[in-house]
Design an enzyme around this catalytic site. Sequence first.
Site, mmCIF file in Angstrom:
data_model
loop_
_atom_site.group_PDB
_atom_site.id
_atom_site.type_symbol
_atom_site.label_atom_id
_atom_site.label_comp_id
_atom_site.label_asym_id
_atom_site.label_seq_id
_atom_site.Cartn_x
_atom_site.Cartn_y
_atom_site.Cartn_z
ATOM 1 N N TYR A 19 4.000 6.142 -5.748
ATOM 2 C CA TYR A 19 3.285 7.008 -6.677
ATOM 3 C C TYR A 19 2.874 6.230 -7.924
ATOM 4 O O TYR A 19 3.060 6.651 -9.056
ATOM 5 C CB TYR A 19 4.164 8.216 -7.054
ATOM 6 C CG TYR A 19 3.370 9.407 -7.563
ATOM 7 C CD1 TYR A 19 2.512 10.099 -6.714
ATOM 8 C CD2 TYR A 19 3.482 9.828 -8.883
ATOM 9 C CE1 TYR A 19 1.782 11.177 -7.166
ATOM 10 C CE2 TYR A 19 2.757 10.908 -9.359
ATOM 11 C CZ TYR A 19 1.901 11.582 -8.492
ATOM 12 O OH TYR A 19 1.176 12.655 -8.942
ATOM 13 N N SER A 62 -0.468 3.528 -9.346
ATOM 14 C CA SER A 62 -1.872 3.697 -9.667
ATOM 15 C C SER A 62 -2.647 4.352 -8.525
ATOM 16 O O SER A 62 -3.290 5.393 -8.702
ATOM 17 C CB SER A 62 -2.500 2.340 -10.015
ATOM 18 O OG SER A 62 -3.892 2.468 -10.191
ATOM 19 N N GLN A 63 -2.592 3.761 -7.346
ATOM 20 C CA GLN A 63 -3.317 4.334 -6.206
ATOM 21 C C GLN A 63 -2.596 5.550 -5.638
ATOM 22 O O GLN A 63 -3.224 6.539 -5.255
ATOM 23 C CB GLN A 63 -3.504 3.278 -5.113
ATOM 24 C CG GLN A 63 -4.488 2.185 -5.454
ATOM 25 C CD GLN A 63 -5.932 2.664 -5.478
ATOM 26 O OE1 GLN A 63 -6.291 3.689 -4.903
ATOM 27 N NE2 GLN A 63 -6.781 1.919 -6.169
ATOM 28 N N THR A 75 4.123 -7.008 -1.967
ATOM 29 C CA THR A 75 5.356 -7.798 -1.844
ATOM 30 C C THR A 75 6.549 -6.939 -1.456
ATOM 31 O O THR A 75 7.529 -7.451 -0.912
ATOM 32 C CB THR A 75 5.659 -8.524 -3.161
ATOM 33 O OG1 THR A 75 5.623 -7.574 -4.242
ATOM 34 C CG2 THR A 75 4.633 -9.618 -3.413
ATOM 35 N N GLN A 94 6.236 -4.094 0.504
ATOM 36 C CA GLN A 94 5.956 -3.329 1.717
ATOM 37 C C GLN A 94 6.777 -3.733 2.938
ATOM 38 O O GLN A 94 7.318 -2.855 3.627
ATOM 39 C CB GLN A 94 4.463 -3.403 2.052
ATOM 40 C CG GLN A 94 3.593 -2.547 1.165
ATOM 41 C CD GLN A 94 2.146 -2.541 1.598
ATOM 42 O OE1 GLN A 94 1.809 -2.884 2.742
ATOM 43 N NE2 GLN A 94 1.249 -2.163 0.689
ATOM 44 N N HIS A 143 -4.849 -1.971 1.587
ATOM 45 C CA HIS A 143 -5.147 -3.408 1.565
ATOM 46 C C HIS A 143 -4.560 -3.996 2.841
ATOM 47 O O HIS A 143 -3.474 -3.595 3.277
ATOM 48 C CB HIS A 143 -4.523 -4.051 0.326
ATOM 49 C CG HIS A 143 -4.761 -5.530 0.190
ATOM 50 N ND1 HIS A 143 -5.960 -6.127 0.548
ATOM 51 C CD2 HIS A 143 -3.967 -6.528 -0.263
ATOM 52 C CE1 HIS A 143 -5.891 -7.442 0.308
ATOM 53 N NE2 HIS A 143 -4.685 -7.699 -0.177
ATOM 54 N N ASP A 176 -11.170 -10.013 -0.291
ATOM 55 C CA ASP A 176 -10.470 -9.533 -1.481
ATOM 56 C C ASP A 176 -9.711 -10.680 -2.152
ATOM 57 O O ASP A 176 -9.805 -10.872 -3.373
ATOM 58 C CB ASP A 176 -9.497 -8.418 -1.095
ATOM 59 C CG ASP A 176 -8.816 -7.797 -2.296
ATOM 60 O OD1 ASP A 176 -9.466 -7.014 -2.994
ATOM 61 O OD2 ASP A 176 -7.635 -8.103 -2.539
ATOM 62 N N SER A 192 -31.652 -12.879 -24.514
ATOM 63 C CA SER A 192 -32.790 -13.634 -25.046
ATOM 64 C C SER A 192 -33.333 -14.621 -24.016
ATOM 65 O O SER A 192 -32.632 -15.002 -23.068
ATOM 66 C CB SER A 192 -32.349 -14.410 -26.290
ATOM 67 O OG SER A 192 -31.478 -15.470 -25.927
#
Length: 331
Positions: free
Chosen positions: A25, A27-28, A84, A86, A108, A191, A252
Amino acid sequence: MARIYSDKDVSLDVLRGKRIAIIGYGSQGHAHALNLKDSGLDVVVGLKKGGKSWEKAEKDGLKVMEISEAVRSSDVVMILIPDTEQPKVYREFIEPYLKDGIALAFAHGFNVHYGQIVPPDWVDVFMVAPKGPGSLVRRMYVEGKGVPCLVAVERDYTGRAFDIALAYAKGIGGTRAGVIETTFAEETETDLFGEQVILCGGVTALIKAAFETLVEAGYQPEVAYFECLHELKLIVDLIYEQGISGMRRCVSDTAKYGDVTRGPRVIDDHVRETLWKILEEIQTGEFAREWILENMVGRPVFRALLRADEDHLIEEVGRELRAMMPWMKRE
């Protein structure tokens, strides 16, 4: 050109009546869980008992279980803890509780692609990878929009893995923006390459090298900081919003001429050879083996390199200059 799937191409029906377990639980994890719940799907969050995330998920109105229980009770299991962590969590709390025909999902492809997680033959394996941080995935969903996603199927045991992956992407809002099919290998390798040669490694190394060049040439560090780091945001924002050509229309003619004539001298044949070498290290698994070993021995090289950069003059100067710019804190 890749096919892009949108809302009209995808139905959530394949996930109706199924339970989705979100493992983690952060960020993702919080974004996926809340978006799926708001899409009307049955969601549980799998966590280790007693952590801060458990309390936060419950306060957010989600059902929380221990990881093994969440896996055992679900039809789709999305693993959203750090790469790391998982493999160990998978071996101890996920693999023993998988059932025939369950779908195992990732955001991922690192651990599956490099063999750190080897799912059994009797499960579906897919990936849904939003191209943005979890905070953005959640915010865009709440605003009725979405963040583009990549989807991939590594194993289609049930014959429905791709439909489930697309439905999952729709559930988190991805099809509102567009979903592109890929493979675990392509997502993982591109990635890592992007992180190493552009987004993190290439950009930070170029910033430091340019800063050091100006300081060694006798220019004030504060002025070098503004030219080599601070103003980068302006250019990156323009490229992000309008592409390279759009950025050039906003600067510019002097800057444009320096861009097209000197840029190729910075990124010369030697640099291009290095890019190919780094890509080869990713493709052969050399980088993955190095990173896995680094974690196994306690990350000594990793920590030392981070400490060295934290003590760099550009960081010292930057802290002082950012303190002069109160709007930074608001951002």
